[in-house]
Write an enzyme that holds these catalytic residues in place. Structure first.
Site, PDB file in Angstrom:
ATOM      1  N   SER A   1     -17.281 -34.957 -48.047  1.00 32.31           N
ATOM      2  CA  SER A   1     -16.909 -34.296 -49.303  1.00 32.31           C
ATOM      3  C   SER A   1     -17.285 -35.181 -50.478  1.00 32.31           C
ATOM      4  O   SER A   1     -17.279 -36.409 -50.380  1.00 32.31           O
ATOM      5  CB  SER A   1     -15.401 -34.032 -49.352  1.00 32.31           C
ATOM      6  OG  SER A   1     -14.698 -35.236 -49.580  1.00 32.31           O
ATOM      7  N   ASP A   2     -17.614 -34.546 -51.598  1.00 30.39           N
ATOM      8  CA  ASP A   2     -17.671 -35.319 -52.832  1.00 30.39           C
ATOM      9  C   ASP A   2     -16.242 -35.774 -53.135  1.00 30.39           C
ATOM     10  O   ASP A   2     -15.278 -35.298 -52.527  1.00 30.39           O
ATOM     11  CB  ASP A   2     -18.252 -34.477 -53.978  1.00 30.39           C
ATOM     12  CG  ASP A   2     -18.846 -35.351 -55.082  1.00 30.39           C
ATOM     13  OD1 ASP A   2     -18.460 -36.542 -55.190  1.00 30.39           O
ATOM     14  OD2 ASP A   2     -19.686 -34.858 -55.846  1.00 30.39           O
ATOM     15  N   TRP A   3     -16.093 -36.714 -54.068  1.00 32.04           N
ATOM     16  CA  TRP A   3     -14.797 -37.355 -54.286  1.00 32.04           C
ATOM     17  C   TRP A   3     -13.784 -36.352 -54.852  1.00 32.04           C
ATOM     18  O   TRP A   3     -13.903 -35.915 -55.979  1.00 32.04           O
ATOM     19  CB  TRP A   3     -14.996 -38.577 -55.190  1.00 32.04           C
ATOM     20  CG  TRP A   3     -15.223 -39.833 -54.398  1.00 32.04           C
ATOM     21  CD1 TRP A   3     -14.521 -40.996 -54.515  1.00 32.04           C
ATOM     22  CD2 TRP A   3     -16.179 -40.070 -53.341  1.00 32.04           C
ATOM     23  NE1 TRP A   3     -14.969 -41.918 -53.589  1.00 32.04           N
ATOM     24  CE2 TRP A   3     -15.978 -41.388 -52.863  1.00 32.04           C
ATOM     25  CE3 TRP A   3     -17.155 -39.297 -52.721  1.00 32.04           C
ATOM     26  CZ2 TRP A   3     -16.740 -41.932 -51.819  1.00 32.04           C
ATOM     27  CZ3 TRP A   3     -17.906 -39.842 -51.695  1.00 32.04           C
ATOM     28  CH2 TRP A   3     -17.693 -41.145 -51.255  1.00 32.04           C
TER      29      TRP A   3
ATOM     30  N   ALA B   1     -13.448 -33.311 -53.665  1.00 33.17           N
ATOM     31  CA  ALA B   1     -13.983 -31.945 -53.585  1.00 33.17           C
ATOM     32  C   ALA B   1     -13.417 -31.185 -52.391  1.00 33.17           C
ATOM     33  O   ALA B   1     -13.758 -30.036 -52.179  1.00 33.17           O
ATOM     34  CB  ALA B   1     -15.509 -31.972 -53.504  1.00 33.17           C
TER      35      ALA B   1
END
Ligand SMILES: *[C@@H]1O[C@H](CO)[C@@H](O)[C@H](O)[C@H]1NC(C)=O
Ligand SMILES: *[C@@H]1O[C@H](CO)[C@@H](O)[C@H](O)[C@H]1NC(C)=O
Ligand SMILES: *[C@@H]1O[C@H](CO)[C@@H](O)[C@H](O)[C@H]1NC(C)=O
Ligand SMILES: *[C@@H]1O[C@H](CO)[C@@H](O)[C@H](O)[C@H]1NC(C)=O
Ligand SMILES: *[C@@H]1O[C@H](CO)[C@@H](O)[C@H](O)[C@H]1NC(C)=O
Ligand SMILES: *[C@@H]1O[C@H](CO)[C@@H](O)[C@H](O)[C@H]1NC(C)=O
Ligand SMILES: *[C@@H]1O[C@H](CO)[C@@H](O)[C@H](O)[C@H]1NC(C)=O
Ligand SMILES: *[C@@H]1O[C@H](CO)[C@@H](O)[C@H](O)[C@H]1NC(C)=O
Ligand SMILES: *[C@@H]1O[C@H](CO)[C@@H](O)[C@H](O)[C@H]1NC(C)=O
Ligand SMILES: *[C@@H]1O[C@H](CO)[C@@H](O)[C@H](O)[C@H]1NC(C)=O
Length: 874
Positions: A294-296, A298
Site C-alpha cells: 500500500s501507499d502510506w 492508502a
C-alpha cells in the site's frame, strides 16, 4: 464521518465501494461519455490469484515456499504488516522473524536516490532521464540507485514511477515518473527495474494506478478544505489497457518485485482494495508474481483489502502512530476466525519472499546503517516512541563514482529547443558572459535547506515531496559557468535576484552573451509552495521568469534561456524573440546540474535529448484539467477520463492543435537526414488466448486455531505505537477492538473470496506482462540515419505506428533508438514491432486484437517530423 463507517472496517466489509455501488457491469465499453463514466463502478473479482512461479520466478518461488513453510502464523503476519510510522529506521519497516534470524525488511523512498540518507547521490529525476531516450542511461541509473540503496541496507526501493503517467502537465508528481507516453515510460520503467534489481534490491513500481493529481488524492483533509473523500479516476477498459496500464505491464514483465497501490479511487473503489484492478488485472491478466504494497496510509480496510489482493501494508498503522492497524492483530484474527483463508496469507508471505529471493537479497542484504528521522550519529532506534538510544547512523558513503554517470545522464537528457545561426555551442571566447536568474545559483538555506525540497530557492534540480533525496552537493550553473569563463580568461558576472530589474538591465547591456536560468516546480501534495499544493496552478514560469527574460532580451541580442522544470512550461511570450538565440530544457538534473549544463553549453556534449512531452502554447491546449476544488458535500470527485487514450501529443494531433515544440522534438549541434525505410515481416505463431486452469492454492504449513497461542509474549518490551501481530485477549472480538466486529459472517464477504480451488486462466494473461505472444516480434523496421554536419552527434530515431482505426490516435510511439553517428557517416536504425504494438484492446473479447485497418510505420526525428513511412502488412 461517513467514510469512517463506509471504509474503515477491518474485519467485515468486503469492498468499500461495493455497498454503495452494488454489482453493476464491468466498464468495458470504450466510452468517453461523461454520463457513463460518472459514478462508474469497479466490479468485484475474487479469489485473489496466488503466485505460480511463472516467467523466471520458478527458483525464487521454490525458495520462498520452503521459507514460508517454516513460519508460524504470527511470523507470516509480521512479514506483511508495517510496524508503524517512524517505528524503525526506514520510511517503511515490517516486523522481523527473530526465531530464524531474519532481519526486518526495510522500504525506502525514492525513485531518484536514497531519501533521508547522507553520503548518497542525487540522481536526475525520472521525467528528466526520459529525455535521454537511452536504454543504457535508464538501466545504469537504476543499477546505481539500487547499489546505493543496497549499501544503506534497504530491501525495497520505492520506485520507479509510472503513475502518474502525466494526464495533465500540472500533475504535481509527473516528474517522478517518465513521460505521458506509455511506450517511452514502459521502456524506461523496465530498464530501471532491471537495473535496481540487478543490484540486489527489490524495485517497487508505483503508484498503481491513475493517481494523476495531488489534490484530494486520499480521503482526509486537504489544505483548508477540511475532510474531502478521495478523488475517483473513472475510466474505461480500453483506456486502461492502451494507456495507463501499458507501462505497468512492462514493469511486471521486467520482473518488478513489488507494486504500490495508490491513494485515489478507481471507478469509485479505493485502489488498495480494488479487487478488479489488483486481482483480475494485475495478478490475473498481467500475471504479477511479486507483492502489492500500500501507499502510506492508502489501506482503508482489513479483510476487504486482504481479499482484494493487498500483500503488505505501509507504514502499518491505521493512521500515522495510532498504534492500531487494519492488519497486525486484525490480520491474525481474520485468519483465526476464518474470514481469510490460510492460503491467502501464505500467498502474501510467499510473494514477499519470492521477490526477496528473485533479486538475491539473501546474498546482498546488509544491516540498515542510516536513519530516516535523524542525521545525528546517536539517537533513538524507535523515533516516534523515543526509545532505544544508541548509534543510529554509520554515515556510510555509498556514492562510489556515480557522479560521472549522473553528470553524463543529465547532459544527455538536455534538450536543445532553439539555436539561431549556431549560437551554441559557446566557443569559450565570449568576452563578457552574464548569468541571470535565481535558478542559476545557490539556495540561501543550503541545498537541503527546505524539508523535502519544499521551496523553489536557488537552482531547481529536484521537485519536492517524498520522491527526493538529499544533495551531497549541488553544482550550480553559476559555479560551473564561472569556472568555464575564468578558465578561458573572460569576464563573467551575474544577477540572481529575479526582480532587481535595474541591475538586470545594467548587466544585460554590457553582455556579449547572456544566459538566463528560469524554472517551474511542483511536488507532492502534503507541501504547498508559493500557493501550489503539489500540483502546479499554472504552466507559466515561476518567479516572474517571463519578465526576467524580457528584461534581458530588451538589451542583449544574444540571450540563451535555460529552463529547469518539472514538465512543459509556456514559452509563447518569448521563444520567438530574435534576441533569444538559444533555448535549452534541462529538466531536474540532480547534483551535477551545473557541470551538465556547462558540458552542453560549451560543446563537450552535443545535445541529443528529445522532449518526453509536448510544449503547447497554452494550458488549455492539453485538454482535461485537474480538479482544484472539492465537489459538493466533499464526496469523491468524479474525475472522468473522457479523453480516453488522447493525452499529450495524441490530444494535440487529434484536435489539430499546433504545439510550440512537439513530443519527441530536440535539436543537435549537427543535423541528420533519414532515408531507406525497410520493413521485414518476421514469422511468428498465431495469437492464442491462454486457456486452462491454475493449480489449487498451496497451503504452507499448519497453524493452531487456539487464540491462546497468539497472545502477547510475557517478556516483550512494548514499543509505543508499534504494530505487532499479537492479540491482547483470547476473545477475538475484544482483541480486534473493531467496533464493527461481528459483521464478518459470510453474507458480508463477497463470493469466491475463500475459494482456493483451481481457477480459469485469463485469455489475455499467461505470464508476467500478459499473454507471452503479445511480445512476439512481427516486423523489423530499419532505416538509415546520416550525420550531415561536422561534429559527432547522437540522434534519437523514433518509430511511430498508425493503427488506422477511426478511434485511434493519428500516430503512437512504439520504439526508438539513440544512435551515435560520426560526421559524414550513416548508421542503421533498427526497431522491432511486436504484436502488442499493433493491437487494440477489445472490450468484448477481453483481449488484444489486430484490427482490419491498415497499419503504417513512420520513422523520424519527432512525433511531427515523420519523414519515412511504410506499410505494415500482415
Ligand atoms: C482493527 O481494525 C479496526 C478498524 O477496522 C480498528 O478500529 C481497530 O482498532 C483495529 N484493532 C487493532 C488491535 O489494531
Ligand atoms: C456498454 O455498452 C452496452 C451496449 O452498447 C450498453 O448496454 C451498456 O450499458 C454499456 N455499459 C456501460 C457500463 O456503459
Ligand atoms: C467505440 O465506441 C463507439 C460508439 O459505441 C463505436 O462506434 C466504435 O466503433 C468503438 N470503437 C472501438 C475501437 O471499439
Ligand atoms: C452520480 O451520483 C451522484 C450522487 O448519487 C448524483 O448526484 C449524480 O447525478 C450522478 N451522476 C451521474 C452522471 O449519474
Ligand atoms: C515481529 O516483529 C517484531 C518487530 O521486529 C519482533 O519484535 C517480534 O518478535 C516479531 N514476532 C515474531 C512472532 O516473530
Ligand atoms: C525560500 O523559500 C521560502 C519557502 O518557499 C520562501 O518563503 C522564501 O522567500 C525563499 N527565499 C528566497 C530568497 O527566494
Ligand atoms: C503561476 O504560478 C507561479 C508559481 O506559483 C507564480 O509565480 C506565477 O505568478 C503564476 N502565474 C500566473 C499567470 O498566475
Ligand atoms: C523589466 O521588467 C519590468 C517588470 O515587467 C518592467 O516594468 C520593466 O519595464 C522591464 N524593463 C525593461 C528594460 O524591459
Ligand atoms: C548583436 O549586436 C552586436 C552589436 O550590435 C552585433 O555585432 C552582433 O552581430 C549581434 N549579434 C547577433 C547574434 O545578432
Ligand atoms: C534586441 O537587442 C537589441 C540590443 O542588442 C535591442 O536593441 C533590440 O530592441 C532587441 N530586440 C528585441 C525584439 O527585444
Amino acid at each position: 464521518m461517513l467514510w469512517l463507517a463506509q471504509a474503515f472496517l477491518a474485519i467485515s466489509l468486503p469492498l468499500a465501494g461495493a455497498q454503495s455501488y452494488p454489482n453493476t457491469s464491468i466498464p468495458t465499453n470504450n466510452t468517453t461519455n461523461p454520463a457513463e463514466l460518472s459514478n462508474a463502478t469497479s466490479p468485484p473479482f475474487y479469489p485473489s490469484p496466488w503466485m505460480d512461479g511463472s516467467g523466471g520466478w520458478a527458483d525464487a518461488y521454490a525458495k520462498a515456499q520452503s521459507f514460508v513453510r517454516q513460519l508460524t502464523l504470527l511470523e507470516k503476519v509480521n512479514l506483511t504488516t508495517g510496524v508503524g510510522w517512524e517505528g524503525e529506521a526506514c520510511v517503511g519497516n515490517v516486523g522481523a522473524i527473530p526465531r530464524l534470524g531474519f532481519q526486518a525488511l526495510c522500504m525506502q523512498d525514492s525513485p531518484l536516490g536514497v531519501r533521508f540518507g547522507d553520503y548518497v547521490s542525487a540522481f536526475p529525476a525520472g521525467g528528466t532521464v526520459a529525455a535521454s531516450w537511452d536504454r543504457g542511461v535508464f538501466y545504469q541509473r537504476g543499477y546505481q540507485m539500487g547499489m546505493e540503496h543496497r549499501g544503506k541496507g534497504v530491501d525495497v526501493q520505492l520506485g520507479p514511477v509510472v503513475g502518474p503517467l502525466g494526464r495533465n502537465p500540472k500533475g504535481g508528481r509527473n516528474w517522478e515518473g517518465f513521460s505521458p507516453d506509455p511506450v517511452l515510460s514502459g521502456i524506461a520503467v523496465a530498464e530501471t527495474v532491471r537495473g535496481i534489481q540487478d543490484a540486489g534490491v527489490i524495485a517497487c513500481t508505483k503508484h498503481y494506478i491513475n493517481n494523476e493529481q495531488e489534490h484530494f488524492r486520499s480521503p482526509g483533509s486537504f489544505g483548508d478544505f477540511g475532510f474531502v473523500d478521495a478523488i475517483s479516476s473513472n475510466l474505461d477498459d480500453k483506456t486502461l489497457h492502451e494507456l495507463y496500464l501499458w507501462p505497468f505491464a512492462d514493469a511486471v514483465r521486467a520482473g518488478t518485485g513489488s507494486i504500490m497501490c495508490s491513494y485515489n479511487k478507481n471507478n469509485n473503489s479505493q485502489a488498495c482494495q480494488n479487487s478488479y484492478l489488483n486481482n483480475y488485472i494485475l495478478k490475473g491478466e498481467l500475471g504479477f508474481q511479486g507483492f502489492i504494497m500500500s501507499d502510506w496510509s492508502a489501506q482503508h480496510s482489513g479483510v476487504s483489502s486482504t481479499a482484494a489482493g493487498l500483500d503488505m501494508t505501509m507504514p502499518g498503522d491505521t493512521g500515522f502512530d495510532t498504534g492500531l492497524s487494519f492488519w497486525g492483530p486484525n490480520l491474525t484474527i481474520s485468519i483465526l476466525n476464518g474470514s481469510v483463508p490460510e492460503w491467502r496469507i501464505d500467498d502474501m508471505a510467499t510473494r514477499i519472499m519470492a521477490a526477496y529471493y528473485l533479486v538475491g537479497r539473501d546474498r546482498t542484504q546488509v544491516p540498515v546503517n542510516f536513519n530516516s528521522w535523524s542525521l545525528d550519529t546517536f539517537g533513538y532506534e524507535h523515533a516516534y516512541a523515543m526509545t532505544g538510544y544508541g548509534q543510529i547512523n554509520q554515515h556510510v558513503d555509498v556514492r562510489d563514482e556515480h557522479y560521472l554517470a549522473i553528470r553524463s545522464a543529465a547532459a544527455r537528457s538536455t534538450v536543445l529547443l532553439k539555436n539561431t545561426n549556431g549560437s551554441l555551442p559557446l566557443k569559450g571566447r565570449e568576452k563578457f558572459t552574464a548569468v541571470f536568474g535565481d535558478d542559476a545559483g545557490d539556495n540561501d538555506l543550503g541545498p537541503n535547506g527546505c524539508p523535502d525540497h519544499g521551496c523553489d530557492n536557488g537552482t531547481l534540480a529536484q521537485g519536492w515531496g517524498s520522491g527526493t533525496a538529499y544533495f551531497p552537493y549541488l553544482v550550480t550553473p553559476l559555479d560551473a559557468i564561472k569556472n568555464e569563463v575564468i578558465g578561458h580568461g573572460g569576464v563573467v558576472q551575474s544577477v540572481t535576484a529575479n526582480w532587481a530589474y535595474d541591475s538586470i538591465v545594467a548587466l544585460a547591456k554590457q553582455a556579449t552573451i547572456s544566459i538566463v536560468f528560469v524554472n517551474a516546480d511542483s511536488g507532492e501534495g502534503y507541501i504547498t509552495v508559493d500557493g501550489n499544493a503539489g500540483d502546479r496552478n499554472n504552466l507559466t514560469l515561476w518567479k516572474d521568469g517571463d519578465k526576467l527574460i524580457q528584461n534581458v532580451t530588451a538589451h542583449c541580442n544574444n540571450t540563451i534561456v535555460v529552463i529547469h522544470s518539472v514538465g512543459p512550461v509556456l514559452v509563447d511570450s518569448w521563444y520567438n524573440n530574435p534576441n533569444v538565440t538559444g533555448i535549452l530544457w534541462a529538466g531536474l538534473p540532480g547534483e551535477q546540474s551545473g557541470n551538465a549544463i556547462a558540458d552542453v553549453l560549451y560543446g563537450r556534449v552535443n545535445p541529443g535529448g528529445k522532449l518526453p512531452f509536448t510544449m503547447g502554447r497554452q494550458a488549455s491546449d492539453y485538454g482535461a484539467d485537474l480538479f482544484y476544488e472539492p465537489s459538493a458535500g466533499h464526496a469523491s470527485i468524479q474525475d472522468n477520463f473522457v479523453e480516453g487514450v488522447f493525452i499529450d501529443y495524441r490530444y494535440f494531433d487529434k484536435n489539430n492543435i499546433s504545439p510550440i515544440y512537439e513530443f519527441g522534438f530536440g535539436l543537435s549541434y549537427t543535423t541528420f537526414s533519414y532515408s531507406d525505410i525497410k520493413v521485414v515481416k518476421i514469422p511468428a505463431g498465431t495469437y492464442a488466448p491462454t486457456t486452462g486452469t491454475t493449480k489449487a492454492a498451496p497451503v504452507l504449513g499448519n497453524f493452531s486455531t487456539d487464540p491462546a497461542d497468539y497472545q502477547w509474549p510475557a517478556n516483550l518490551t512494548y514499543v509505543k505505537a508499534y504494530i505487532y501481530p499479537y492479540l491482547n485477549s483470547t476473545n477475538l472480538q475484544e482483541a480486534s477492538m473493531d467496533p464493527e466486529y461481528g459483521l464478518e459472517n459470510s453474507a458480508y464477504l463477497p463470493e469466491g473470496v475463500s475459494d482456493g480451488s483451481p481457477q480459469p486462466k485469463i485469455a489475455a494473461g499467461g505470464a508476467p506482462g500478459g499473454n507471452p505472444a503479445l511480445y512476439d516480434v512481427l516486423f523489423k523496421v530499419t532505416a538509415t540515419v546520416t550525420n550531415n554536419g561536422t561534429v559527432p552527434g547522437e540522434e534519437v530515431t523514433q518509430l511511430y505506428v498508425s493503427l488506422g482505426g477511426p478511434d485511434d490516435p493519428k500516430v503512437v510511439l512504439r520504439n526508438f533508438e539513440r544512435l551515435s553517428i560520426q560526421p559524414g557517416q550513416s548508421a542503421t536504425f533498427s526497431a522491432d514491432v511486436t504484436r502488442r504494438d499493433i493491437s487494440n484492446w477489445d472490450t468484448v473479447t477481453q483481449n488484444w486484437v489486430i484490427s482490419n485497418y491498415s497499419k503504417t510505420a513512420y520513422v523520424g526525428s519527432s512525433s511531427r517530423k515523420l519523414v519515412l513511412s511504410a506499410q505494415l502488412s500482415l
